[in-house]
Design a protein around this motif. Sequence first.
Motif, PDB file in Angstrom:
ATOM      1  N   ILE A  99      33.107  79.769 159.875  1.00 55.90           N
ATOM      2  CA  ILE A  99      32.698  78.870 158.907  1.00 55.90           C
ATOM      3  C   ILE A  99      32.151  79.420 157.338  1.00 55.90           C
ATOM      4  O   ILE A  99      31.446  80.365 157.608  1.00 55.90           O
ATOM      5  N   ILE A 100      32.535  78.712 156.435  1.00 59.69           N
ATOM      6  CA  ILE A 100      32.228  79.150 155.118  1.00 59.69           C
ATOM      7  C   ILE A 100      31.702  77.972 154.689  1.00 59.69           C
ATOM      8  O   ILE A 100      32.607  77.111 154.247  1.00 59.69           O
ATOM      9  N   PRO A 101      30.498  77.970 154.370  1.00 59.61           N
ATOM     10  CA  PRO A 101      29.569  76.943 153.644  1.00 59.61           C
ATOM     11  C   PRO A 101      30.298  76.948 152.206  1.00 59.61           C
ATOM     12  O   PRO A 101      30.316  77.989 151.465  1.00 59.61           O
ATOM     13  N   LEU A 102      30.585  75.473 151.820  1.00 66.44           N
ATOM     14  CA  LEU A 102      31.121  75.218 150.357  1.00 66.44           C
ATOM     15  C   LEU A 102      29.762  74.946 149.273  1.00 66.44           C
ATOM     16  O   LEU A 102      30.139  74.888 148.441  1.00 66.44           O
ATOM     17  N   LYS A 103      28.898  74.268 150.194  1.00 69.72           N
ATOM     18  CA  LYS A 103      27.687  74.084 149.411  1.00 69.72           C
ATOM     19  C   LYS A 103      26.342  74.625 149.973  1.00 69.72           C
ATOM     20  O   LYS A 103      26.409  74.772 151.229  1.00 69.72           O
ATOM     21  N   GLU A 104      25.444  75.008 149.466  1.00 68.57           N
ATOM     22  CA  GLU A 104      24.155  75.418 149.896  1.00 68.57           C
ATOM     23  C   GLU A 104      23.149  74.231 149.696  1.00 68.57           C
ATOM     24  O   GLU A 104      22.861  74.075 148.226  1.00 68.57           O
ATOM     25  N   ASP A 205      29.930  69.932 153.550  1.00 74.61           N
ATOM     26  CA  ASP A 205      31.145  70.339 153.233  1.00 74.61           C
ATOM     27  C   ASP A 205      31.264  71.918 153.644  1.00 74.61           C
ATOM     28  O   ASP A 205      30.431  72.735 153.031  1.00 74.61           O
ATOM     29  N   PHE A 206      32.429  72.358 154.302  1.00 72.95           N
ATOM     30  CA  PHE A 206      32.453  73.652 154.707  1.00 72.95           C
ATOM     31  C   PHE A 206      34.058  73.816 155.080  1.00 72.95           C
ATOM     32  O   PHE A 206      34.775  73.055 155.304  1.00 72.95           O
ATOM     33  N   ILE A 207      34.361  75.139 155.045  1.00 76.72           N
ATOM     34  CA  ILE A 207      35.717  75.532 155.609  1.00 76.72           C
ATOM     35  C   ILE A 207      35.443  75.998 157.047  1.00 76.72           C
ATOM     36  O   ILE A 207      34.587  76.911 157.453  1.00 76.72           O
ATOM     37  N   ILE A 208      36.211  75.433 157.806  1.00 79.18           N
ATOM     38  CA  ILE A 208      36.465  75.898 159.180  1.00 79.18           C
ATOM     39  C   ILE A 208      37.849  76.572 159.533  1.00 79.18           C
ATOM     40  O   ILE A 208      38.848  76.247 159.074  1.00 79.18           O
ATOM     41  N   MET A 209      37.683  77.658 160.515  1.00 82.46           N
ATOM     42  CA  MET A 209      38.823  78.172 160.776  1.00 82.46           C
ATOM     43  C   MET A 209      38.751  78.811 162.372  1.00 82.46           C
ATOM     44  O   MET A 209      37.763  79.059 162.744  1.00 82.46           O
ATOM     45  N   HIS A 210      39.911  78.847 163.107  1.00 82.72           N
ATOM     46  CA  HIS A 210      39.998  79.391 164.495  1.00 82.72           C
ATOM     47  C   HIS A 210      40.888  80.493 164.478  1.00 82.72           C
ATOM     48  O   HIS A 210      42.030  80.355 163.876  1.00 82.72           O
TER      49      HIS A 210
END
Length: 218
Positions: A99-104, A205-210
């Motif tokens: 998980i990469i947060p796009l906003k804090e 909002d975030f980026i998700i990857m598997h």
Amino acid sequence: MFRIFEQCFTKDELAWFHSDMQDLKIKGKKQDTSEKQYRDLTTQRWELPRPSAVRECIEKKISQLLPQHQIGFLAYSEQSQPSRLHCDSHGGKFGATCIIPLKEYGDGNDQTLVFDKLSKDGQTMQHINEELQKEITGKKPKNRNSRTYKLEHITDNKKMPNPCNWLELVGVFPYKHGNMVAFDKRLLHCSNNWLATDPKRKNKDFIIMHTYEKHSKT
């Protein structure tokens, strides 16, 4: 597996990713929520196309941080409600959720909590929930996770015991700009109730990857 990578993406990169997300929301195709692997109906996802500059940037970073891993799924995510307990792979071979947060929002107000319960092959969330109820019946809670981490959204019936108070934590990931978390995608996890920290917010909002290990893809 639970690991937080600090400051692996710059503010400029994250701003670029978020801008690209807004474009993809207009031009791209949203993931079909009826797909078998779709685990969270409160989240809309737009898979990053191949090829794309953002995808290449993230793939390069993952090759440095997790050299034994290959990205299988990579998407922008817009979550409208805090996620409940779930796992991203029901058993199967080892791989990671990243998980990469796009906003804090605030000082790590958004969190992902990962618990020490591994899903088994063929299990559904219904099976896991039934198993949890059997494990906690007649036993005292092990902790106060539901209060400590604002997990009141996990159960609909507030008179029912919150299973998170019987689960041990593997780790907690506070959403901070530039950081990324990677954990075993078979582990049970959830978000905290981020609406409780700011009820006016509409989404996260975030980026998700598997990922999967390069030598173990079926």
